[in-house]
Design a protein around this motif. Structure first.
Motif, mmCIF file in Angstrom:
data_model
loop_
_atom_site.group_PDB
_atom_site.id
_atom_site.type_symbol
_atom_site.label_atom_id
_atom_site.label_comp_id
_atom_site.label_asym_id
_atom_site.label_seq_id
_atom_site.Cartn_x
_atom_site.Cartn_y
_atom_site.Cartn_z
ATOM 1 N N TYR A 1 -19.817 3.097 -7.171
ATOM 2 C CA TYR A 1 -20.725 1.956 -7.480
ATOM 3 C C TYR A 1 -19.878 0.574 -7.509
ATOM 4 C CZ TYR A 1 -24.486 5.321 -7.699
ATOM 5 O OH TYR A 1 -25.522 6.073 -7.120
ATOM 6 N N GLU A 2 -18.591 0.583 -7.956
ATOM 7 C CA GLU A 2 -17.957 -0.572 -7.791
ATOM 8 C C GLU A 2 -16.666 -0.380 -6.917
ATOM 9 O OE1 GLU A 2 -16.701 -1.118 -11.960
ATOM 10 O OE2 GLU A 2 -18.582 -1.509 -12.522
ATOM 11 N N ALA A 3 -16.141 -1.566 -6.351
ATOM 12 C CA ALA A 3 -15.171 -1.469 -5.188
ATOM 13 C C ALA A 3 -13.958 -0.820 -6.200
ATOM 14 C CB ALA A 3 -14.842 -2.759 -4.871
ATOM 15 N N GLY A 4 -13.017 -0.162 -5.597
ATOM 16 C CA GLY A 4 -11.783 0.149 -5.979
ATOM 17 C C GLY A 4 -11.368 1.491 -5.222
ATOM 18 N N PRO A 5 -10.355 1.947 -5.630
ATOM 19 C CA PRO A 5 -9.702 3.254 -5.234
ATOM 20 C C PRO A 5 -10.399 4.536 -5.498
ATOM 21 C CG PRO A 5 -8.257 2.803 -7.122
ATOM 22 C CD PRO A 5 -9.558 1.734 -6.889
ATOM 23 N N LEU A 6 -10.650 5.476 -4.671
ATOM 24 C CA LEU A 6 -11.163 6.688 -4.574
ATOM 25 C C LEU A 6 -10.043 7.887 -4.733
ATOM 26 C CD1 LEU A 6 -13.754 8.394 -4.781
ATOM 27 C CD2 LEU A 6 -13.883 8.789 -2.141
ATOM 28 N N TYR A 7 -10.141 8.537 -5.813
ATOM 29 C CA TYR A 7 -9.167 9.886 -6.207
ATOM 30 C C TYR A 7 -9.797 10.821 -5.944
ATOM 31 C CZ TYR A 7 -6.388 6.089 -8.839
ATOM 32 O OH TYR A 7 -5.682 4.980 -8.981
ATOM 33 N N LEU A 8 -8.731 11.713 -5.339
ATOM 34 C CA LEU A 8 -9.218 13.266 -5.382
ATOM 35 C C LEU A 8 -8.137 13.743 -6.209
ATOM 36 C CD1 LEU A 8 -10.510 15.674 -3.911
ATOM 37 C CD2 LEU A 8 -8.391 15.649 -2.306
ATOM 38 N N THR A 9 -8.840 14.608 -7.536
ATOM 39 C CA THR A 9 -8.080 14.963 -8.503
ATOM 40 C C THR A 9 -7.909 16.507 -8.422
ATOM 41 O OG1 THR A 9 -10.275 15.316 -9.723
ATOM 42 C CG2 THR A 9 -9.065 13.342 -9.913
ATOM 43 N N SER A 10 -8.729 17.258 -7.871
ATOM 44 C CA SER A 10 -8.498 18.729 -7.721
ATOM 45 C C SER A 10 -8.973 19.081 -6.240
ATOM 46 C CB SER A 10 -8.864 19.421 -8.775
ATOM 47 O OG SER A 10 -10.131 19.433 -9.022
ATOM 48 N N ILE A 11 -8.749 20.305 -6.044
ATOM 49 C CA ILE A 11 -9.212 21.131 -4.851
ATOM 50 C C ILE A 11 -9.342 22.658 -5.195
ATOM 51 C CG2 ILE A 11 -9.079 22.001 -2.400
ATOM 52 C CD1 ILE A 11 -7.490 19.371 -1.877
ATOM 53 N N GLN A 12 -10.333 23.166 -4.956
ATOM 54 C CA GLN A 12 -10.323 24.509 -5.224
ATOM 55 C C GLN A 12 -11.001 25.428 -4.166
ATOM 56 O OE1 GLN A 12 -13.195 25.585 -8.411
ATOM 57 N NE2 GLN A 12 -12.871 27.692 -8.702
ATOM 58 N N CYS A 13 -10.186 26.430 -3.790
ATOM 59 C CA CYS A 13 -10.565 27.125 -2.486
ATOM 60 C C CYS A 13 -11.370 28.569 -3.174
ATOM 61 C CB CYS A 13 -9.702 27.704 -1.700
ATOM 62 S SG CYS A 13 -8.811 26.373 -0.731
ATOM 63 N N GLY A 14 -12.522 29.048 -2.934
ATOM 64 C CA GLY A 14 -13.115 30.129 -3.407
ATOM 65 C C GLY A 14 -13.003 30.191 -4.931
ATOM 66 N N SER A 15 -12.386 31.659 -5.263
ATOM 67 C CA SER A 15 -12.367 31.867 -6.632
ATOM 68 C C SER A 15 -10.976 31.480 -7.275
ATOM 69 C CB SER A 15 -12.747 33.441 -6.744
ATOM 70 O OG SER A 15 -11.508 34.067 -6.120
ATOM 71 N N ASP A 16 -10.147 31.070 -6.490
ATOM 72 C CA ASP A 16 -8.811 30.663 -6.843
ATOM 73 C C ASP A 16 -9.179 29.484 -7.874
ATOM 74 O OD1 ASP A 16 -7.766 32.357 -5.014
ATOM 75 O OD2 ASP A 16 -7.232 30.889 -3.546
ATOM 76 N N ALA A 17 -7.804 29.418 -8.551
ATOM 77 C CA ALA A 17 -7.946 28.455 -9.879
ATOM 78 C C ALA A 17 -7.699 27.049 -8.895
ATOM 79 C CB ALA A 17 -6.836 28.668 -10.644
ATOM 80 N N PRO A 18 -8.453 26.015 -9.741
ATOM 81 C CA PRO A 18 -8.284 24.525 -9.042
ATOM 82 C C PRO A 18 -7.039 24.083 -9.049
ATOM 83 C CG PRO A 18 -10.036 24.685 -10.669
ATOM 84 C CD PRO A 18 -9.258 25.874 -10.579
ATOM 85 N N VAL A 19 -6.383 23.368 -7.903
ATOM 86 C CA VAL A 19 -5.413 22.914 -7.744
ATOM 87 C C VAL A 19 -5.108 21.484 -8.144
ATOM 88 C CG1 VAL A 19 -3.453 22.147 -6.189
ATOM 89 C CG2 VAL A 19 -4.717 24.289 -5.731
ATOM 90 N N GLU A 20 -4.742 21.248 -9.410
ATOM 91 C CA GLU A 20 -4.574 19.824 -9.862
ATOM 92 C C GLU A 20 -3.643 18.968 -9.205
ATOM 93 O OE1 GLU A 20 -6.592 18.847 -12.338
ATOM 94 O OE2 GLU A 20 -7.515 20.852 -12.741
ATOM 95 N N LEU A 21 -4.069 17.925 -8.756
ATOM 96 C CA LEU A 21 -3.231 16.739 -8.080
ATOM 97 C C LEU A 21 -2.626 15.860 -8.858
ATOM 98 C CD1 LEU A 21 -5.640 16.536 -4.993
ATOM 99 C CD2 LEU A 21 -3.679 18.010 -5.281
ATOM 100 N N ALA A 22 -1.338 15.584 -8.752
ATOM 101 C CA ALA A 22 -0.480 14.578 -9.549
ATOM 102 C C ALA A 22 -0.802 14.736 -11.044
ATOM 103 C CB ALA A 22 -1.162 13.455 -9.172
ATOM 104 N N TYR A 23 -0.592 15.963 -11.482
ATOM 105 C CA TYR A 23 -0.659 16.193 -13.009
ATOM 106 C C TYR A 23 -2.237 15.838 -13.451
ATOM 107 C CZ TYR A 23 4.258 16.891 -12.881
ATOM 108 O OH TYR A 23 5.450 17.484 -12.763
ATOM 109 N N GLY A 24 -3.317 16.014 -12.528
ATOM 110 C CA GLY A 24 -4.570 15.416 -12.857
ATOM 111 C C GLY A 24 -4.970 14.258 -12.987
ATOM 112 N N GLN A 25 -4.162 13.338 -12.476
ATOM 113 C CA GLN A 25 -4.478 11.791 -12.190
ATOM 114 C C GLN A 25 -5.060 11.844 -10.910
ATOM 115 O OE1 GLN A 25 -1.094 9.428 -12.870
ATOM 116 N NE2 GLN A 25 -0.500 10.072 -15.086
ATOM 117 N N GLY A 26 -4.901 12.645 -10.060
ATOM 118 C CA GLY A 26 -5.363 12.476 -8.742
ATOM 119 C C GLY A 26 -4.583 11.627 -7.910
ATOM 120 N N ILE A 27 -4.898 11.799 -6.433
ATOM 121 C CA ILE A 27 -4.383 10.981 -5.467
ATOM 122 C C ILE A 27 -5.144 10.227 -4.774
ATOM 123 C CG2 ILE A 27 -3.179 11.245 -3.261
ATOM 124 C CD1 ILE A 27 -1.842 13.755 -4.325
#
Length: 937
Positions: free
Chosen positions: A518-544
């Motif tokens: 809704y405002e210009a700026g970077p878009l971070y991906l903070t975690s990915i989860q496959c199925g029932s596996d635990a979410p994979v936190e990216l960059a210690y949760g700060q996101g990439i």
């Protein structure tokens, strides 16, 4: 029955009153001088019934005794009111007084008022007087201004005629400060005497609204100043040096030019800000004829307001021993730019801020003095980082900048402290800068045991809503249906959908009417989860960062008027423009016709190339305006096609014929319109206070900085420094004669019942005094000008006399007030009435001037021996006057009998003078001791 008789009587009385009110007078508030306008003519109908007018009794508001005037009926539709010698029209205010005729009574017919209604018949204004200034010495160009004192000055209608000739607004600018004080300011490149020779500057005529009054015709005018040649020290010049860049606190500044005094203490500088010498802000430490070296006092700065920096340091005047000499045009206080001053830069320490070697995308740096655009800001890091290779930087304002790490690069090869060790904001490396820690660099997080990784793709650019491109996420070990978590949050199936998924790439498509951010700026991906596996936190949760989202660009529609080639700049306004580069597609203007001069977030400035046109020739040959549209815009994430035909941003008109438009002005191409054609849009900002230049001399008075040696007589207005049409690029090249407004009342003199636009006095722009002038395209403006017969027959003689004495002498207190030598020019009359042919001919009064006004006093207040002496002097003057009247009468008698005079009293006027005498005017003017009045001319 009694009531009926009373009603009949009342009706009869009303009929009688209606019959009596048979005279109509046209309202005409023509300006007349209070003491020298001798005749006032009224136009109307019904005057003929009064015979010659000797039985008419007029009443006025303000009141005017019957002994002060005589009435003469000229015809049924014209009546003359003649002022008795030595009397004056009623004047209730120095600003002028409306004179009303309230009643007109014929004594032969009783006391019935025959006037239809009270009517304004004149605007009485003070008769101006001018004080002698023969003891005032000014220099040919070294003196920038001087004052003329007197009485009856009026700001709106002052016209002066000098000898040698000086042209208002060309040679000088006139500022009427009060009814007793006006100031003349020399324009740049002009002289006080147009012939270039030293000598007296004489004021020959003055007009304050009721016609030219000629001063001291016998002596060629009254001397208002003695002009001397410039002294050597008046030849001071200063070189402009805008490319000389300094920081606020840099210890030394060199001013170069010529004519400086070799003695340090004899040089004084006047600046356009609060900078003062003599140890207050700086000290002159070295001086030669061509340069001055200034050393800044510790704790002081060259310019104090950082919000207006970078900005020019203006030197207005230099005193090399003979007073302050302007080094630029004083009428606009332009001065010379001796340096461009930058704010002292600083970086705020922030060692607690953590960035990861590659996963962290952005680093905010705060401080002060940051610049962008033509100057730019450069930082030196330790460990080293190279701009354009390792990072890109965006300066948002003077206190915030954003550093973005490029894909595949690292903040540092090893963990540790990241420091800024050098800064340059435009004036070179800041020598007083000390290294500052701005972040702690940490190692990237280890890959998840599953082997899933995400690549940082900050270089992927998307618009908020425009579905030009898909969002692609790259990495390894992706599953077929991953659950993604974003910051800011996005919901699968609501905001986007995954349209393609492989082990190394995910493709996401934005839903209709949704936004990536809704405002210009970077878009971070903070975690990915496959199925029932635990979410994979990216960059210690700060996101990439997986994309950089730009604001949707918009264009603001505008139909501003520009010319095909004379207008050099086109401003396009909107939102979402990228400072790194924005491209527009215009129709019908080709991209090869212009360059992008500057880009701000909400504004772009396009500059026309030499030899090009905003509209192709084939589209403007018919003389009709051509509209320019923006059809596409690209701010970095691809071209956005505008709806319909695009957004209109200008209308192109053919170049006006005869309009002069070039960049010959000395101050052209400086971003400020200097030829006056921009009207009220012209702005000059004060460097210390953020507003218009005020130059309050009281502020500097404690340091001997009276503005150019004239005390507090400091200008309160700004004026163009160049001729109209000579600053084409900065002013836009508009036709100087084209009306800009049809009907507004923005003129400061609006609603005063007198037209003040270019159709009369020219005090305001055409169309800005609509109440008094009417619309710009009409001609129904008010004017007090003569209509050919109305006010052109001022008469200086009392029509009761059979022989007109050529020496009308009156007194003001004990002083000779006027010696009227009008008829000594050969125009003698014996008993003609006011309608004779010669009566309408213009008259010229040759008035003697009084010398030094400083030795005069008002005799009404004189007491004692001095009073007796002045009474004796008055008796002598009366006796001399009587003798002169007798001699004049004898001359008139000789002339009337056709006998030759024994000698010629006055040399006959030259052909040029006679033509000037016959050119118009309104009055014969007396004098008082401290002033020289004017005569008709």
């Amino acid at each position: 029955m009694a009531r009926a008789l009373a009603l009949v009587a009342a009706l009869a009385q009303l009929r009688a009153a209606d019959a009596a009110a048979a005279v109509h007078v046209e309202a005409r508030p023509s300006p007349i001088y209070s003491t020298v306008t001798q005749k006032l003519r009224l136009k109307g109908n019904g005057f003929g019934a009064a015979g010659t007018g000797e039985h008419l009794n007029l009443q006025f508001v303000p009141t005017m005794p019957k002994t002060d005037y005589k009435v003469q009926v000229l015809s049924d539709d014209a009546l003359a009111i003649n002022l008795v010698a030595g009397k004056s029209w009623p004047l209730a205010s120095d600003e002028g007084t409306d004179l009303y005729l309230s009643s007109l009574i014929d004594d032969r017919k009783g006391n019935m008022n025959q006037l239809e209604s009270p009517t304004v018949i004149a605007r009485v204004i003070p008769t101006p007087t001018v004080m002698h200034g023969g003891e005032k010495v000014i220099y040919m160009t070294g003196t920038t201004r001087f004052n003329i004192n007197g009485t009856g000055f009026r700001a709106k209608t002052m016209e002066l005629i000098f000898d040698p000739p000086l042209e208002k607004d060309v040679d000088y600018m006139l500022n009427t400060r009060s009814s007793t004080h006006m100031q003349l300011m020399l324009r740049s490149g002009r002289k006080w005497r147009s012939d270039g020779e030293p000598g007296p500057l004489k004021l020959r005529r003055i007009d304050t609204g009721a016609g030219d009054l000629r001063i001291d015709a016998k002596y060629g005018g009254v001397t208002v100043a003695e002009v001397q040649v410039d002294l050597g020290a008046h030849g001071v010049t200063v070189e402009s040096a805008a490319d000389h860049k300094l920081y606020q606190g840099d210890p030394e500044l060199t001013v170069r030019g010529s004519g400086f005094n070799n003695t340090i203490s004899l040089n004084t500088l006047k600046w356009g800000n609060s900078l003062r010498g003599k140890g207050v802000n700086y000290t002159i430490t070295k001086a030669s004829g061509s340069a001055l070296t200034l050393s800044l006092k510790p704790g002081s700065v060259w310019r104090s307001n950082p919000a207006n920096l970078p900005g020019p340091l203006k030197l207005l005047a230099v005193n090399a021993g003979v007073g302050l000499v302007p080094v630029g045009p004083t009428e606009a206080k332009k001065g010379r730019t001796v340096a461009t001053i930058f704010e002292d830069p600083a970086i705020t320490a922030n060692p607690q801020q953590t960035v990861y070697q590659t996963h962290t995308h952005e680093l905010w740096v705060t401080g002060r003095g940051f610049t962008r655009g033509a100057y730019g800001t450069k930082l030196d890091f330790d460990p080293p980082l190279q701009v354009g290779i390792d990072y890109v930087m965006m300066v948002f304002n003077r206190t915030h900048l954003l550093i973005s790490l490029l894909d595949g690069r690292k903040w540092a090869p090893n963990t540790g402290i990241l420091r800024v060790v050098g800064v340059d904001t435009g004036a070179g490396a800041f020598k007083r800068f000390q290294p500052v820690a701005v972040a702690h660099v940490a190692s990237d997080a280890d890959d998840h045991p599953s082997g899933l990784t995400v690549a940082r793709t900050a270089s992927q650019i998307l618009y908020q809503t425009a579905a030009i491109r898909k969002l692609e996420i790259q990495g390894s070990s992706f599953c077929q249906g991953p659950s993604l978590t974003f910051q800011p949050p996005l919901t699968d199936g609501v905001d986007y959908s995954i349209t393609r998924a492989t082990s190394e790439k995910l493709s996401l498509t934005l839903k209709s009417h949704k936004k990536w951010r809704y405002e210009a700026g970077p878009l971070y991906l903070t975690s990915i989860q496959c199925g029932s596996d635990a979410p994979v936190e990216l960059a210690y949760g700060q996101g990439i960062v997986v994309a950089t989202v730009l604001a949707d660009p918009t264009i603001e529609a505008s139909e501003r008027k520009i010319y095909a080639t004379h207008t050099k700049r086109l401003i396009v306004q909107g939102s979402g423009f990228s400072l790194d580069g924005t491209e527009l597609t215009l129709r019908p203007t080709s991209r090869s016709s212009y360059e992008v001069e500057s880009v701000e977030m909400a504004e772009m400035v396009l500059i026309l190339k030499e030899g090009k046109s905003w509209a192709p020739a084939k589209t403007k040959d018919d003389g009709k305006p051509v509209s320019i549209y923006v059809t596409k815009i690209d701010t970095g994430a691809g071209e956005v096609v505008m709806e319909d035909d695009g957004a209109i941003v200008a209308r192109v008109f053919p170049d006006p014929s005869g309009a002069v438009c070039d960049d010959s002005c000395e101050w052209a191409l400086d971003g400020v319109c200097d030829d006056g054609s921009a009207g009220e849009d012209r702005e000059v900002f004060d460097d210390d206070y953020g507003g218009f230049y005020g130059y309050d001399d009281d502020y500097y008075g404690g340091y001997g900085y009276d503005y150019y040696g004239y005390g507090d007589d400091d200008d309160d207005f700004l004026a163009p420094v160049c001729e109209k049409g000579t600053d084409c690029t900065d002013c836009g090249g508009a036709d100087p004669d084209a009306p800009t407004v049809e009907c507004t009342n923005t003129c400061q003199w609006a609603n005063d019942d007198y037209c003040d636009d270019t159709r009369t006095s020219g005090l305001c722009d055409l169309g800005t005094d609509c109440h008094d002038c009417g619309p710009a395209s009409k001609g129904n403006f008010t004017t007090f000008d003569d209509d050919g017969w109305w006010d052109d027959d001022e008469n200086y003689w009392d029509d009761d006399y059979d022989c007109f004495c050529p020496c009308g002498i009156t007194f003001d207190g004990a002083f000779l007030h006027a010696i009227d030598a009008t008829r000594l020019t050969g125009q003698f009359h014996t008993g003609e009435n006011y309608d004779s042919a010669d009566d309408d001919a213009p008259h010229v009064a040759f008035i003697k001037s009084t010398p030094n006004p400083k030795s005069r006093a008002n005799l009404d207040d004189v007491k004692g021996v001095g009073g007796v002496f002045m009474m004796l002097l008055e008796g002598i003057v009366v006796g001399v006057g009587a003798l002169m009247c007798a001699i004049g009468s004898w001359f008139a008698h000789k002339f009337y009998k056709g006998e030759k005079l024994p000698f010629e009293l006055l040399a006959p006027p030259s052909a040029a003078e006679e033509a000037a005498m016959l050119s118009g005017g309104k009055a014969n003017v007396p004098i008082t001791p401290d002033v020289a009045y004017t005569g008709k001319g």
